[in-house]
Motif scaffolding. Sequence first.
Motif, PDB file in Angstrom:
ATOM      1  N   ARG A 172       3.476   1.869 -10.692  1.00 31.47           N
ATOM      2  CA  ARG A 172       4.053   1.594  -9.363  1.00 31.47           C
ATOM      3  C   ARG A 172       2.980   1.071  -8.409  1.00 31.47           C
ATOM      4  NH1 ARG A 172       6.619   6.864 -10.152  1.00 31.47           N
ATOM      5  NH2 ARG A 172       8.785   6.572 -10.851  1.00 31.47           N
TER       6      ARG A 172
ATOM      7  N   LYS B 287       2.952  -2.547  -6.644  1.00 32.31           N
ATOM      8  CA  LYS B 287       2.884  -2.695  -5.185  1.00 32.31           C
ATOM      9  C   LYS B 287       1.736  -3.612  -4.790  1.00 32.31           C
ATOM     10  CE  LYS B 287       2.764   0.071  -0.949  1.00 32.31           C
ATOM     11  NZ  LYS B 287       2.672   1.441  -0.396  1.00 32.31           N
TER      12      LYS B 287
ATOM     13  N   GLU C 239       2.081  -7.172  -2.810  1.00 28.55           N
ATOM     14  CA  GLU C 239       1.369  -7.440  -1.564  1.00 28.55           C
ATOM     15  C   GLU C 239       0.489  -8.679  -1.700  1.00 28.55           C
ATOM     16  OE1 GLU C 239       0.029  -7.128   2.294  1.00 28.55           O
ATOM     17  OE2 GLU C 239       1.735  -6.185   1.278  1.00 28.55           O
TER      18      GLU C 239
END
Length: 208
Positions: free
Chosen positions: A147, A151, A155
Amino acid sequence: MGRGKIEIKRIENANNRVVTFSKRRNGLVKKAKEITVLCDAKVALIIFASNGKMVDYCCPSMDLGAMLDQYQKLSGKKLWDAKHENLSNEIDRIKKENDSLQLELRHLKGEDIQSLNLKNLMAVEHAIEHGLDKVRDHQMELLNSKRRNDKMIMEEHRQLTFQLQQQDMAIASNARGMMMRDHDGQFGYRVQPIQPNLQEKIMSLVID
């Protein structure tokens, strides 16, 4: 009339010696096999020829290593030195340990558990639950790490997309500026900026 008794001594003629060895070697091996079958005996035979070649036979029911170990125990004669004995003991220990681990692994897989008592079964159950907890913890660590990586990738993708958009806007703005300069140059005029003193005059007129 029967054959005379042969004197047992070294055969000087090399060819005769080789022929005699071959015949008697085959006879010995044949007799060893026969006594193994007829008498249910454990027989081992090792012969080294004068040229260094070896001939051996061992009964199918027992390997030569086990045969030599039994000979050493019953005769009291030391066939191996202390170093080899320690090595043999270490090999035996490792084999027993391996067998024990293999049996424990089968128990953890739910195999060969009929001989286990209640206490042993509870120990196996505890080991399985403990191992399952570790597997779940590690699985959760991998999921959390995935995860976080996802992420970070999202980004980074967002920032790259924003930078690309800014670059596209800058390129488009530069292109429009170049087109306007080309257009002004084509028609022979150019927009002049308002001078400060002229701007003040305009402002005074508006106020009046």
